[in-house]
Design a protein around this motif. Structure first.
Motif, PDB file in Angstrom:
ATOM      1  N   GLU A 185     -56.314   5.449  28.309  1.00 48.32           N
ATOM      2  CA  GLU A 185     -55.681   4.497  29.220  1.00 48.32           C
ATOM      3  C   GLU A 185     -55.437   5.128  30.584  1.00 48.32           C
ATOM      4  O   GLU A 185     -55.450   4.436  31.613  1.00 48.32           O
ATOM      5  N   LEU A 186     -55.223   6.447  30.613  1.00 52.67           N
ATOM      6  CA  LEU A 186     -55.080   7.149  31.890  1.00 52.67           C
ATOM      7  C   LEU A 186     -56.375   7.032  32.688  1.00 52.67           C
ATOM      8  O   LEU A 186     -56.348   6.797  33.907  1.00 52.67           O
ATOM      9  N   GLU A 187     -57.514   7.175  32.024  1.00 52.57           N
ATOM     10  CA  GLU A 187     -58.800   7.010  32.707  1.00 52.57           C
ATOM     11  C   GLU A 187     -58.933   5.597  33.278  1.00 52.57           C
ATOM     12  O   GLU A 187     -59.343   5.415  34.429  1.00 52.57           O
ATOM     13  N   ARG A 188     -58.569   4.599  32.485  1.00 51.80           N
ATOM     14  CA  ARG A 188     -58.673   3.218  32.966  1.00 51.80           C
ATOM     15  C   ARG A 188     -57.720   2.958  34.127  1.00 51.80           C
ATOM     16  O   ARG A 188     -58.062   2.246  35.078  1.00 51.80           O
ATOM     17  N   ARG A 189     -56.512   3.549  34.062  1.00 49.52           N
ATOM     18  CA  ARG A 189     -55.557   3.362  35.161  1.00 49.52           C
ATOM     19  C   ARG A 189     -56.095   3.979  36.447  1.00 49.52           C
ATOM     20  O   ARG A 189     -55.949   3.399  37.533  1.00 49.52           O
ATOM     21  N   ALA A 242     -65.711  -5.348  41.369  1.00 50.39           N
ATOM     22  CA  ALA A 242     -64.304  -4.922  41.408  1.00 50.39           C
ATOM     23  C   ALA A 242     -63.915  -4.124  40.176  1.00 50.39           C
ATOM     24  O   ALA A 242     -62.742  -3.767  40.019  1.00 50.39           O
ATOM     25  N   HIS A 243     -64.870  -3.828  39.306  1.00 54.49           N
ATOM     26  CA  HIS A 243     -64.559  -3.143  38.052  1.00 54.49           C
ATOM     27  C   HIS A 243     -65.029  -1.692  38.117  1.00 54.49           C
ATOM     28  O   HIS A 243     -66.230  -1.433  38.253  1.00 54.49           O
ATOM     29  N   HIS A 244     -64.083  -0.772  38.011  1.00 55.99           N
ATOM     30  CA  HIS A 244     -64.386   0.652  38.115  1.00 55.99           C
ATOM     31  C   HIS A 244     -64.056   1.346  36.798  1.00 55.99           C
ATOM     32  O   HIS A 244     -63.016   1.084  36.197  1.00 55.99           O
ATOM     33  N   GLY A 245     -64.961   2.235  36.379  1.00 53.11           N
ATOM     34  CA  GLY A 245     -64.720   3.027  35.179  1.00 53.11           C
ATOM     35  C   GLY A 245     -64.586   4.490  35.516  1.00 53.11           C
ATOM     36  O   GLY A 245     -65.233   4.999  36.446  1.00 53.11           O
ATOM     37  N   VAL A 246     -63.726   5.203  34.781  1.00 52.44           N
ATOM     38  CA  VAL A 246     -63.489   6.632  34.995  1.00 52.44           C
ATOM     39  C   VAL A 246     -63.478   7.323  33.645  1.00 52.44           C
ATOM     40  O   VAL A 246     -62.918   6.810  32.670  1.00 52.44           O
ATOM     41  N   SER A 247     -64.116   8.498  33.577  1.00 56.66           N
ATOM     42  CA  SER A 247     -64.066   9.356  32.385  1.00 56.66           C
ATOM     43  C   SER A 247     -63.836  10.795  32.815  1.00 56.66           C
ATOM     44  O   SER A 247     -64.263  11.209  33.901  1.00 56.66           O
ATOM     45  N   PHE A 248     -63.170  11.576  31.942  1.00 54.22           N
ATOM     46  CA  PHE A 248     -62.847  12.968  32.238  1.00 54.22           C
ATOM     47  C   PHE A 248     -63.526  13.897  31.245  1.00 54.22           C
ATOM     48  O   PHE A 248     -63.598  13.597  30.043  1.00 54.22           O
ATOM     49  N   VAL A 249     -64.032  15.035  31.742  1.00 48.88           N
ATOM     50  CA  VAL A 249     -64.541  16.113  30.891  1.00 48.88           C
ATOM     51  C   VAL A 249     -64.125  17.444  31.513  1.00 48.88           C
ATOM     52  O   VAL A 249     -63.866  17.512  32.715  1.00 48.88           O
ATOM     53  N   ASP A 250     -64.047  18.510  30.706  1.00 48.87           N
ATOM     54  CA  ASP A 250     -63.768  19.836  31.271  1.00 48.87           C
ATOM     55  C   ASP A 250     -64.339  20.924  30.374  1.00 48.87           C
ATOM     56  O   ASP A 250     -64.539  20.727  29.172  1.00 48.87           O
ATOM     57  N   VAL A 251     -64.637  22.086  30.998  1.00 45.71           N
ATOM     58  CA  VAL A 251     -65.225  23.228  30.306  1.00 45.71           C
ATOM     59  C   VAL A 251     -64.595  24.508  30.837  1.00 45.71           C
ATOM     60  O   VAL A 251     -63.876  24.486  31.845  1.00 45.71           O
ATOM     61  N   ASP A 252     -64.873  25.612  30.170  1.00 43.88           N
ATOM     62  CA  ASP A 252     -64.349  26.904  30.590  1.00 43.88           C
ATOM     63  C   ASP A 252     -65.039  27.374  31.875  1.00 43.88           C
ATOM     64  O   ASP A 252     -66.259  27.489  31.922  1.00 43.88           O
ATOM     65  N   LEU A 253     -64.251  27.641  32.920  1.00 44.80           N
ATOM     66  CA  LEU A 253     -64.803  28.002  34.223  1.00 44.80           C
ATOM     67  C   LEU A 253     -65.490  29.364  34.195  1.00 44.80           C
ATOM     68  O   LEU A 253     -66.569  29.542  34.774  1.00 44.80           O
ATOM     69  N   ALA A 254     -64.893  30.349  33.523  1.00 44.11           N
ATOM     70  CA  ALA A 254     -65.474  31.686  33.495  1.00 44.11           C
ATOM     71  C   ALA A 254     -66.835  31.685  32.817  1.00 44.11           C
ATOM     72  O   ALA A 254     -67.764  32.383  33.250  1.00 44.11           O
TER      73      ALA A 254
END
Length: 430
Positions: A111-115, A226-238
């Protein structure tokens, strides 16, 4: 921190100084802000219990606002509004923290992504300082979530990240240490160019921006809904950095290589043929001379058909020279003032020069906290502008490379892009 206090003061005949004008590039960023094209730096994150966040995720907003008062007092950029006329001026105005620091309804991570997607369609009101910090309890954990928005007229990505660090971290230094390979400032290109050479290059770049058609008709470009979608991903930077060094590349090159996989996935999901290359626009940090907006642009052609490591090496070969050229050229000519921005904004709705935006903002090495609550994750969200329907942003934070995918969800499968980006980033971490 650079801020708009350093704009040129207007002096009346009486000798009294009045409100400072916005710098032309800052006013250009106001021009680009319009319904359907919200021109803000947005970052979202997660907070663990502590400080103003109780053990079950309950939040004490009064305590948080009280904690932020002295920080905001040291950030003039958060205590001013643009007032229009023939030219906009900054006028001091204290923020109403009941409005600027607000409690939202509880959110799960999805829901944070949708917000965040909805917020990229909602403009900040210009009659208040151009920022806000939203807090929400988390449905799926004992912690809380936050979303911060700062208008690009105040600061570009790097300067905005610096403001966020100053709001989040009580330490005077921890929020400003940047990861290796992500300089906040860069040296000038040591090779001088003549005024005629510079002018010719500027003319070529402006014409290319306006009329080039290097991309065929594609789902990646067009009028946006007017419809926007958002998704999050993350990985180890080092791990990403180590893999990149082994290939003669940078973390930013790795992000671009993984982004190529995301754009390829968007095309396949839409049933389109995958071209050999896709040009994308990539911001480049310029030397900081007391500016809050100091960004150039380089064009990178992302290979879409090669194996991942070959893709990475080809991108690295491009960026080694493209960064130098972008820094020598400086700010895009049409973004050096409001009139050029208006021209660009109109014509860019039909541009076929770039098929996407990819940006990488340096963040702090050390973990931060907000009002005593530890910040465990941070993700950025890129602006969608012109006729571009997919933007990818990354920020490095406390050993992680965190990415936000922002799409027009009526045309682009956000999940397909995010899954491909995540897969390729993990392969580039091995």
């Amino acid at each position: 921190m650079a801020d708009n206090r350093r704009t040129t003061q207007i002096v009346e005949s009486t000798g009294q100084s009045v409100a400072p004008k916005l710098r032309p590039v800052d006013e250009a960023n106001l021009v680009l802000d319009r319904p359907g094209q919200v021109n803000v730096f947005l970052a979202a994150g997660l907070l663990s219990p502590g400080g103003f966040v109780g053990p079950r995720g309950d939040v004490d907003m009064i305590a948080l606002r009280s904690h932020l008062v002295p920080k905001i007092s040291q950030l003039p950029a958060l205590r001013q509004v643009p007032v229009g006329g023939r030219r906009h001026h900054w006028v001091p105005r204290e923020p109403d923290l009941d409005h600027h620091v607000r409690l939202e309804s509880p959110l799960a991570e999805s829901e944070l992504e949708r917000r965040c997607g909805r917020l990229m369609t909602e403009r900040l009101p210009w009659d208040r300082p151009l920022w806000e910090l939203l807090i929400a309890r988390r449905r799926d954990d004992d912690g809380a979530a936050f979303i911060v928005r700062i208008h690009h007229a105040i600061a570009d990505g790097i300067a905005a990240a610096d403001i966020v660090c100053r709001l989040l971290d009580s330490s005077p230094t921890a929020g400003h240490a940047l990861p290796s390979g992500h300089p906040a400032t860069v040296p000038d290109d040591p090779r001088p160019s003549s005024p005629l050479t510079h002018a010719a290059s500027a003319t070529r770049r402006t014409v290319a921006t306006l009329v080039a058609r290097g991309i065929r008709e594609t789902v990646l470009l067009g009028l946006r809904s007017a419809h926007h979608g958002v998704s999050f991903v993350d990985v180890d930077l080092a791990d990403v950095a180590a893999h990149a060094r082994g290939r003669g590349a940078s973390v930013n090159d790795s992000l671009l290589a993984a982004a190529a996989g995301g754009y390829r996935a968007a095309l396949i999901a839409a049933g389109e043929e995958v071209p050999p290359e896709l040009p994308v626009s990539v911001p480049v940090a310029l030397p900081r001379r007391n500016e809050a907006n100091a960004v150039g642009v380089m064009l990178v052609r992302l290979p879409l058909r090669e194996p991942l490591d070959e893709r990475l090496e080809r991108i690295a070969a491009q960026t080694r020279t493209a960064k130098i050229a972008a820094r020598a050229q400086g700010t895009l000519e049409l973004m050096r003032g409001p009139w050029g921005a208006r021209l660009m904004n109109g014509l860019a709705q039909r541009q076929h020069l770039v098929g996407g935006f990819v940006t990488n903002v340096p963040g702090p090495v050390c973990p931060l906290n907000l009002g005593g609550a530890a910040v465990t994750h941070v993700w950025p969200v890129a602006v969608l502008a012109a006729n571009v329907r997919v933007g990818i942003a990354a920020v490095s934070y406390a050993g992680r490379l965190s990415c936000g995918i922002h799409v027009d969800s009526d045309f682009i499968d956000c999940t397909a892009v995010a899954e491909a980006l995540d897969r390729d980033l993990r392969l580039l971490s091995q």
